[in-house]
Design an enzyme around this catalytic site. Structure first.
Site, short mmCIF file in Angstrom:
data_model
loop_
_atom_site.label_atom_id
_atom_site.label_comp_id
_atom_site.label_asym_id
_atom_site.label_seq_id
_atom_site.Cartn_x
_atom_site.Cartn_y
_atom_site.Cartn_z
N PRO A 65 0.70 -1.21 0.08
CA PRO A 65 0.10 -0.11 -0.04
C PRO A 65 0.98 1.14 0.12
CG PRO A 65 -0.20 -1.08 2.13
CD PRO A 65 0.67 -1.92 1.14
N HIS A 66 0.55 2.27 -0.69
CA HIS A 66 1.18 3.33 -0.81
C HIS A 66 0.53 4.64 -1.06
CE1 HIS A 66 1.03 1.61 -4.74
NE2 HIS A 66 1.07 2.65 -5.34
N THR A 67 1.18 5.79 -0.79
CA THR A 67 0.45 7.31 -1.32
C THR A 67 1.66 8.22 -1.25
OG1 THR A 67 -1.51 8.65 -0.94
CG2 THR A 67 -0.27 7.84 1.12
#
Length: 150
Positions: A65-67
């Protein structure tokens, strides 16, 4: 990858948890153990929104998961080993055992992409995945992660 994490951001998440609970626990871990989170709510919302776009389960029991968002000051990586694997809707259908959460500010796009690429490369190696997945304690988990790039 090791450059953007430290021992306080590496954790075994025990018990049975949903995907959302896991993501929230990791964001909280980053918030509680670094000064890199400007706005935890924005950071978590952006992580959750990214998951809605498409699964970050990259296969082989790994999710990334990334942002990039205004909620984070600098690049940060947190790694969690899940005691109970969770369905992230991974491309290979495998349940997720390792979650590598990456956050960064919008203006660090190049560096962010390099970190993401580096993590994907590290986890393509079966030995790296297996060493992490078999850790029984947080000490073993930290040791297995810190040894990867050395």
């Amino acid at each position: 990858m090791v450059k953007y994490t430290d021992e306080k951001l590496i954790k075994i998440i025990r018990g049975k948890n949903t995907k959302d609970e896991i993501l929230e626990k990791i964001v909280n871990l980053i918030d509680e153990n670094t000064d890199l989170v400007i706005d935890k709510k924005i950071f978590l919302e952006n992580i959750m929104e990214r998951e809605k776009i498409g699964s970050t389960g990259i296969g082989m029991g790994i999710a990334m998961p990334h942002t990039r968002c205004e909620g984070v000051k600098d690049l940060v990586v947190s790694i969690a080993l899940l005691e109970t694997p969770v369905d992230f809707g991974a491309i290979d259908g495998e349940l997720i055992k390792i979650v590598v959460l990456v956050g960064g500010p919008k203006e660090k796009g190049q560096e962010y992409l390099k970190v993401m690429s580096s993590i994907a490369r590290i986890f393509r190696e079966k030995e790296n995945r297996d060493n992490i997945k078999t850790a029984k304690t947080e000490e073993e988990l930290i040791k297995s992660i810190m040894e990867i790039e050395h």
